[in-house]
Design a protein around this motif. Sequence first.
Motif, short mmCIF file in Angstrom:
data_model
loop_
_atom_site.label_atom_id
_atom_site.label_comp_id
_atom_site.label_asym_id
_atom_site.label_seq_id
_atom_site.Cartn_x
_atom_site.Cartn_y
_atom_site.Cartn_z
N SER A 66 -2.32 -5.23 13.93
CA SER A 66 -2.08 -4.88 12.53
C SER A 66 -3.42 -4.50 11.92
O SER A 66 -4.42 -5.17 12.15
CB SER A 66 -1.45 -6.05 11.76
OG SER A 66 -2.26 -7.19 11.86
N PRO A 67 -3.47 -3.42 11.16
CA PRO A 67 -4.75 -2.89 10.68
C PRO A 67 -5.32 -3.66 9.50
O PRO A 67 -5.73 -3.07 8.50
CB PRO A 67 -4.38 -1.46 10.29
CG PRO A 67 -2.95 -1.55 9.87
CD PRO A 67 -2.33 -2.59 10.75
N VAL A 68 -5.39 -4.98 9.60
CA VAL A 68 -5.87 -5.79 8.48
C VAL A 68 -7.36 -5.55 8.24
O VAL A 68 -7.80 -5.44 7.10
CB VAL A 68 -5.58 -7.28 8.72
CG1 VAL A 68 -6.17 -8.12 7.60
CG2 VAL A 68 -4.08 -7.51 8.81
N ASP A 209 -6.25 -4.71 -7.35
CA ASP A 209 -5.27 -3.76 -7.88
C ASP A 209 -4.16 -3.54 -6.86
O ASP A 209 -4.41 -3.34 -5.67
CB ASP A 209 -5.96 -2.43 -8.20
CG ASP A 209 -5.07 -1.53 -9.02
OD1 ASP A 209 -4.03 -2.01 -9.54
OD2 ASP A 209 -5.40 -0.34 -9.17
N PHE A 210 -2.94 -3.54 -7.36
CA PHE A 210 -1.77 -3.39 -6.48
C PHE A 210 -0.92 -2.18 -6.87
O PHE A 210 -0.47 -1.42 -6.01
CB PHE A 210 -0.92 -4.65 -6.52
CG PHE A 210 0.34 -4.57 -5.70
CD1 PHE A 210 0.30 -4.77 -4.33
CD2 PHE A 210 1.56 -4.29 -6.29
CE1 PHE A 210 1.45 -4.69 -3.57
CE2 PHE A 210 2.72 -4.21 -5.55
CZ PHE A 210 2.67 -4.41 -4.18
N VAL A 211 -0.70 -1.99 -8.18
CA VAL A 211 0.24 -0.96 -8.63
C VAL A 211 -0.25 0.44 -8.31
O VAL A 211 0.49 1.25 -7.72
CB VAL A 211 0.50 -1.11 -10.14
CG1 VAL A 211 1.40 0.01 -10.64
CG2 VAL A 211 1.12 -2.47 -10.45
N TRP A 212 -1.50 0.75 -8.68
CA TRP A 212 -2.01 2.11 -8.45
C TRP A 212 -2.11 2.46 -6.97
O TRP A 212 -1.67 3.55 -6.55
CB TRP A 212 -3.34 2.30 -9.17
CG TRP A 212 -3.99 3.63 -8.93
CD1 TRP A 212 -5.16 3.87 -8.30
CD2 TRP A 212 -3.47 4.92 -9.30
NE1 TRP A 212 -5.43 5.22 -8.26
CE2 TRP A 212 -4.41 5.88 -8.87
CE3 TRP A 212 -2.32 5.33 -9.96
CZ2 TRP A 212 -4.23 7.23 -9.07
CZ3 TRP A 212 -2.13 6.70 -10.17
CH2 TRP A 212 -3.08 7.63 -9.72
N PRO A 213 -2.70 1.61 -6.11
CA PRO A 213 -2.77 1.97 -4.68
C PRO A 213 -1.40 2.18 -4.04
O PRO A 213 -1.26 3.03 -3.16
CB PRO A 213 -3.50 0.78 -4.05
CG PRO A 213 -4.31 0.21 -5.16
CD PRO A 213 -3.47 0.39 -6.39
N SER A 219 -0.23 6.04 4.15
CA SER A 219 -0.44 5.71 5.57
C SER A 219 -0.89 4.26 5.72
O SER A 219 -1.61 3.73 4.88
CB SER A 219 -1.51 6.63 6.18
OG SER A 219 -1.15 7.99 5.99
N ASP A 220 -0.46 3.62 6.80
CA ASP A 220 -0.83 2.23 7.05
C ASP A 220 -2.34 2.05 7.16
O ASP A 220 -2.89 1.05 6.70
CB ASP A 220 -0.17 1.72 8.34
CG ASP A 220 1.32 1.45 8.14
OD1 ASP A 220 1.75 1.35 6.96
OD2 ASP A 220 2.05 1.34 9.14
N THR A 221 -3.02 3.00 7.75
CA THR A 221 -4.47 2.86 7.95
C THR A 221 -5.26 3.09 6.67
O THR A 221 -6.44 2.73 6.61
CB THR A 221 -4.95 3.85 9.02
OG1 THR A 221 -4.56 5.18 8.64
CG2 THR A 221 -4.35 3.51 10.38
N LEU A 225 -6.10 -3.97 0.92
CA LEU A 225 -5.62 -5.27 1.38
C LEU A 225 -4.45 -5.79 0.56
O LEU A 225 -3.47 -6.28 1.15
CB LEU A 225 -6.78 -6.27 1.36
CG LEU A 225 -6.51 -7.62 2.01
CD1 LEU A 225 -6.06 -7.44 3.45
CD2 LEU A 225 -7.76 -8.49 1.97
N PRO A 226 -4.46 -5.77 -0.79
CA PRO A 226 -3.30 -6.29 -1.53
C PRO A 226 -2.00 -5.59 -1.18
O PRO A 226 -0.95 -6.23 -1.07
CB PRO A 226 -3.68 -6.05 -3.00
CG PRO A 226 -5.17 -6.03 -3.00
CD PRO A 226 -5.55 -5.38 -1.71
N VAL A 227 -2.04 -4.26 -0.99
CA VAL A 227 -0.84 -3.53 -0.63
C VAL A 227 -0.47 -3.80 0.83
O VAL A 227 0.71 -3.97 1.17
CB VAL A 227 -1.04 -2.02 -0.86
CG1 VAL A 227 0.20 -1.24 -0.43
CG2 VAL A 227 -1.35 -1.75 -2.32
N GLY A 228 -1.48 -3.85 1.68
CA GLY A 228 -1.21 -4.07 3.10
C GLY A 228 -0.60 -5.43 3.39
O GLY A 228 0.21 -5.56 4.32
N LEU A 229 -0.95 -6.45 2.60
CA LEU A 229 -0.40 -7.78 2.85
C LEU A 229 1.11 -7.81 2.69
O LEU A 229 1.79 -8.62 3.33
CB LEU A 229 -1.04 -8.80 1.90
CG LEU A 229 -2.52 -9.13 2.17
CD1 LEU A 229 -3.04 -10.12 1.14
CD2 LEU A 229 -2.69 -9.70 3.57
#
Length: 276
Positions: A66-68, A209-213, A219-221, A225-229
């Motif tokens: 997973s691209p953490v 920040d979560f909403v804007w990203p 793309s997953d890459t 981090l907040p969105v990827g989690l």
Amino acid sequence: MRKTWRNPWFWVVMVILTIIFLGPLVVMILTSFKTNIEAQQVPATFLPHTWTLRAYQQLLFLDDASPVLRWVLNSFVAATANSVLTCLLAAMAAYAFGRLRLPGKNVLFAIVLSTMFVPGFIFLMPNFELMSKLQWLDSLPAIIFPGTAGAFGVFFLRQFFVALPKEFEESARIDGAGPFTTFFKIVLPNAKGALATLLVLSFLGNWNDFVWPIYVLFSDTNLTLPVGLTRLQGSYTIDYPVIMAGATMAAVPVLIIYVVLQRYIIEGIASSGLKG
């Protein structure tokens, strides 16, 4: 102050506040070392019965790929670039509003401040269209540049620049320094506390920040981090230790930055006159 320190109720309140603020952080870290079964037990356990690094191994590619780490790098690069640009632009605008003699600057400053009362969601669609026209969608510039010219940074630094002694600029003029030389070599070095405070606040805002990203990154890459989690959650089950491990990794850089710059942050808030 000595009477306050000797008052036992002062320490009782401090202990209660410490538990309130640090309690969730401690629980989050301890949960990241539990097994998934133990993390879902009712009643919940405080300390793990079986300490395990499985959650961190999964995040660090030693288990499931997973691209953490890529998400952490994206968040760090974006937050660093955004905070540096925010400080630079806000400092130049605040210096102009606070120290230079400009016709109508009070009216312009009032217009800038009025944008702070506009809900941020109103800017989502215009900023999205702008990123699309610039072909920055699904890239780091899309989360770096929007918001760098915010009104809060201008207001925050202007409060500090207004309080600077005029002797700094007068001595610089006598030595033949121009406005840019005075700004970069005289004013900015004396504003380290205020700049460090704005730097940390901007870094923290962009990092979390979560909403804007989630609007501009696909793309997953390229995720932060907040969105990827959120991608670590399954359709029917949630691996709580993995989620808590990711949240711990997200919190550690911010805590390190705050500890390193704590002295400057306190000085900046005190010197700028902001309270609350």
